[in-house]
Design a protein around this motif. Structure first.
Motif, PDB file in Angstrom:
ATOM      1  N   ARG A  50       0.838  -1.212   0.000  1.00  0.00           N
ATOM      2  CA  ARG A  50       0.000   0.000   0.000  1.00  0.00           C
ATOM      3  C   ARG A  50       0.864   1.249   0.000  1.00  0.00           C
ATOM      4  N   LEU A  51       1.942   1.215   0.776  1.00  0.00           N
ATOM      5  CA  LEU A  51       2.796   2.398   0.847  1.00  0.00           C
ATOM      6  C   LEU A  51       3.438   2.703  -0.500  1.00  0.00           C
ATOM      7  N   ARG A  52       3.928   1.690  -1.193  1.00  0.00           N
ATOM      8  CA  ARG A  52       4.545   1.935  -2.505  1.00  0.00           C
ATOM      9  C   ARG A  52       3.544   2.574  -3.460  1.00  0.00           C
ATOM     10  N   ALA A  53       2.282   2.158  -3.379  1.00  0.00           N
ATOM     11  CA  ALA A  53       1.268   2.662  -4.301  1.00  0.00           C
ATOM     12  C   ALA A  53       0.742   4.032  -3.900  1.00  0.00           C
ATOM     13  N   GLU A  54       0.594   4.272  -2.603  1.00  0.00           N
ATOM     14  CA  GLU A  54      -0.122   5.457  -2.151  1.00  0.00           C
ATOM     15  C   GLU A  54       0.751   6.488  -1.437  1.00  0.00           C
ATOM     16  N   GLN A  55       1.775   6.050  -0.759  1.00  0.00           N
ATOM     17  CA  GLN A  55       2.565   6.960   0.075  1.00  0.00           C
ATOM     18  C   GLN A  55       4.010   6.451   0.144  1.00  0.00           C
ATOM     19  N   PRO A  56       4.747   6.529  -0.965  1.00  0.00           N
ATOM     20  CA  PRO A  56       6.060   5.879  -1.029  1.00  0.00           C
ATOM     21  C   PRO A  56       7.115   6.495  -0.116  1.00  0.00           C
ATOM     22  N   VAL A  57       6.908   7.746   0.290  1.00  0.00           N
ATOM     23  CA  VAL A  57       7.768   8.371   1.300  1.00  0.00           C
ATOM     24  C   VAL A  57       6.847   8.804   2.426  1.00  0.00           C
ATOM     25  N   VAL A  58       6.952   8.128   3.569  1.00  0.00           N
ATOM     26  CA  VAL A  58       5.953   8.297   4.608  1.00  0.00           C
ATOM     27  C   VAL A  58       6.605   8.554   5.965  1.00  0.00           C
ATOM     28  N   ARG A  59       5.933   9.385   6.741  1.00  0.00           N
ATOM     29  CA  ARG A  59       6.377   9.666   8.103  1.00  0.00           C
ATOM     30  C   ARG A  59       5.863   8.568   9.027  1.00  0.00           C
ATOM     31  N   VAL A  60       6.766   7.929   9.787  1.00  0.00           N
ATOM     32  CA  VAL A  60       6.382   6.860  10.700  1.00  0.00           C
ATOM     33  C   VAL A  60       6.843   7.200  12.107  1.00  0.00           C
ATOM     34  N   THR A  61       6.270   6.488  13.065  1.00  0.00           N
ATOM     35  CA  THR A  61       6.678   6.620  14.463  1.00  0.00           C
ATOM     36  C   THR A  61       7.280   5.311  14.913  1.00  0.00           C
ATOM     37  N   THR A  62       8.405   5.395  15.599  1.00  0.00           N
ATOM     38  CA  THR A  62       9.078   4.191  16.076  1.00  0.00           C
ATOM     39  C   THR A  62       8.629   3.867  17.495  1.00  0.00           C
ATOM     40  N   ALA A  63       9.070   2.714  17.977  1.00  0.00           N
ATOM     41  CA  ALA A  63       8.568   2.190  19.246  1.00  0.00           C
ATOM     42  C   ALA A  63       8.833   3.127  20.423  1.00  0.00           C
ATOM     43  N   ASN A  64       9.930   3.875  20.401  1.00  0.00           N
ATOM     44  CA  ASN A  64      10.215   4.781  21.510  1.00  0.00           C
ATOM     45  C   ASN A  64       9.676   6.188  21.261  1.00  0.00           C
ATOM     46  N   GLY A  65       8.833   6.340  20.235  1.00  0.00           N
ATOM     47  CA  GLY A  65       8.184   7.619  19.972  1.00  0.00           C
ATOM     48  C   GLY A  65       8.946   8.549  19.058  1.00  0.00           C
ATOM     49  N   THR A  66      10.135   8.163  18.617  1.00  0.00           N
ATOM     50  CA  THR A  66      10.921   9.012  17.731  1.00  0.00           C
ATOM     51  C   THR A  66      10.399   8.892  16.301  1.00  0.00           C
ATOM     52  N   PRO A  67      10.057   9.998  15.659  1.00  0.00           N
ATOM     53  CA  PRO A  67       9.571   9.926  14.271  1.00  0.00           C
ATOM     54  C   PRO A  67      10.716   9.739  13.288  1.00  0.00           C
ATOM     55  N   ALA A  68      10.394   9.224  12.124  1.00  0.00           N
ATOM     56  CA  ALA A  68      11.380   9.042  11.053  1.00  0.00           C
ATOM     57  C   ALA A  68      10.631   8.970   9.736  1.00  0.00           C
ATOM     58  N   TRP A  69      11.374   9.031   8.643  1.00  0.00           N
ATOM     59  CA  TRP A  69      10.811   8.868   7.308  1.00  0.00           C
ATOM     60  C   TRP A  69      11.166   7.476   6.791  1.00  0.00           C
ATOM     61  N   LEU A  70      10.238   6.882   6.064  1.00  0.00           N
ATOM     62  CA  LEU A  70      10.427   5.549   5.504  1.00  0.00           C
ATOM     63  C   LEU A  70      10.234   5.623   3.997  1.00  0.00           C
ATOM     64  N   ILE A  71      11.235   5.195   3.232  1.00  0.00           N
ATOM     65  CA  ILE A  71      11.172   5.202   1.767  1.00  0.00           C
ATOM     66  C   ILE A  71      11.015   3.759   1.300  1.00  0.00           C
ATOM     67  N   THR A  72      10.062   3.521   0.397  1.00  0.00           N
ATOM     68  CA  THR A  72       9.649   2.145   0.117  1.00  0.00           C
ATOM     69  C   THR A  72       9.807   1.704  -1.333  1.00  0.00           C
TER      70      THR A  72
END
Length: 407
Positions: free
Chosen positions: A23-45
């Protein structure tokens, strides 16, 4: 798009990345995510975007070690100063020296040694098979990977049992922390002594070649040589062992027809190895786990990543990108166009990739040729996996080498 679960996503296995990546590749290939300790990051797919990111010097590995850099709990981060932790020009210098020891001729010259090791290990496994199933993880894939490292580093035969023990203790993520620290210190001290010994008396091994490498008057320091040794332990040890074990599992559990065909057609093994590298997911969190930091605002796929933010690259997702691979979720062992990113891309492309291919090819050739009737000794769903590891790593891989005697 629906709210995403915490990253790393939980639905990944050796069979492939979490379905959310599709779904991410089709709709949101560069997406803001939250990691387990609450630190945000970007994910490229997507494959194309990840290749672009890997070529962009504004995405820095070294900056992830700065005091103000985002911190992530539970994700692997290589120590600073290692080749995978540097940016140009430091990385350029270190790689230019290191690559002198990894010439195509030297690595191809390892093939007979790898075949000899596989033959020795399977010879012992054959004896054990008379008493029941054989754990191929303990009998072949793990010892093969570690023995190849010993060959690369020139570890003397009389030291290999101790060396193997320290590596296993150091890599045991579920074991006592004080034992892991002690093993790391023993490994470091041993490698420092090995560097000194090889400096005085060079051998026909990669460590001696690394010591001899020169760029004018420049050479690798003892600390850099030890760091490269640790890189070999991680990439050439646990990763190679896990990739081979998971590939054997995939063939025996889901592609027995391919297992039988490869046993009689070794010329098809190179293409099969590439497809196993693409389709069998080694990475526990679907990325290398190594964050990169944007040193300035960067636009990728129409999304602006602000300076100072962390970025993760989903290699497992790129390897399932339908824009690049026909029928990407199906393992096609005759696939001819296979530009997978399992060894990375660009400046940080894995130096040991060609040797990993040799290990996979030789081991699969010998296994399929010798044991056409091999079968898993337990249902696939009953296999135990190491929890919290960098890689999708089996605890054991019990196999009836000559078929199930109860069948």
């Amino acid at each position: 798009m629906a709210e995403l679960p915490l990253f790393p996503f939980s639905g990944s296995s050796h069979r492939g990345p979490d379905p959310v990546f599709s779904r991410l590749r089709a709709e949101q290939p560069v997406v803001r995510v939250t990691t387990a300790n609450g630190t945000p990051a970007w994910l490229i797919t997507r494959h194309e975007d990840i290749r672009t990111a890997l070529e962009d010097p504004r995405l820095s590995r070294a900056a992830s070690y700065e005091p103000a850099a985002p911190q992530f709990e539970g994700l692997f981060q290589a120590p600073p100063g290692m080749i995978i932790s540097l940016d140009p020009p430091d990385h350029t210098r270190l790689r230019a020296l290191a690559v002198q020891a990894f010439s195509p001729e030297r690595i191809e010259g390892m093939r007979p040694r790898v075949r000899r090791l596989v033959d020795e290990l399977l010879g012992q496994a054959e004896k054990d098979a008379a008493e029941g199933p054989v754990d191929l993880l303990g009998a072949l894939t793990g010892p093969l990977a570690l023995s190849v490292i010993c060959e690369l580093l020139g570890v003397p035969g009389q030291d290999r049992t101790s060396f193997h023990g320290w590596i296993r203790q150091f890599a045991d993520v579920g074991g006592p922390q004080d034992e892991a620290v002690a093993a790391r210190e023993q490994l470091g001290a041993y490698m420092a002594g090995l560097v000194m010994a090889k400096t005085q008396t060079p051998g026909d091994d990669v460590l001696s070649a690394l010591i001899a490498a020169r760029l004018g008057d420049d050479r690798l320091s003892t600390e850099e040589l030890i760091g490269l040794g640790y890189t070999l332990l991680g990439a050439g040890g646990d990763s190679s062992a896990s990739q081979l074990a998971n590939s054997v599992l995939t063939l025996l559990a889901s592609h027995r027809d391919v297992w039988h065909r490869l046993g009689g057609h070794p010329e098809e093994i190179p293409a099969a190895v590439e497809e196993l590298l693409r389709g069998v997911n080694l990475l526990g969190d679907d990325t290398s786990g190594l964050p990169r930091i944007a040193t300035e605002d960067i636009a990728i796929a129409g999304v602006t990543i602000p300076a100072g933010d962390a970025v993760f690259l989903a290699f497992a997702s790129a390897n399932r990108d339908g824009a690049v691979f026909t029928d990407p979720d199906r393992l096609d062992f005759t696939r001819t166009h296979n530009p997978h990113l399992s060894f990375g891309h660009g400046a940080h492309r894995c130096l040991g990739g060609p040797l990993a291919r040799i290990e996979l090819a030789v081991a699969i050739e010998e296994l399929t040729r010798r044991y056409p009737d091999a079968r898993l000794a337990v249902p696939e769903g009953e296999l135990a996996w190491q929890q919290g590891d960098v890689n999708h790593r089996l605890v054991a891989l019990p196999v009836h080498l000559h078929g199930d005697p109860a069948a």
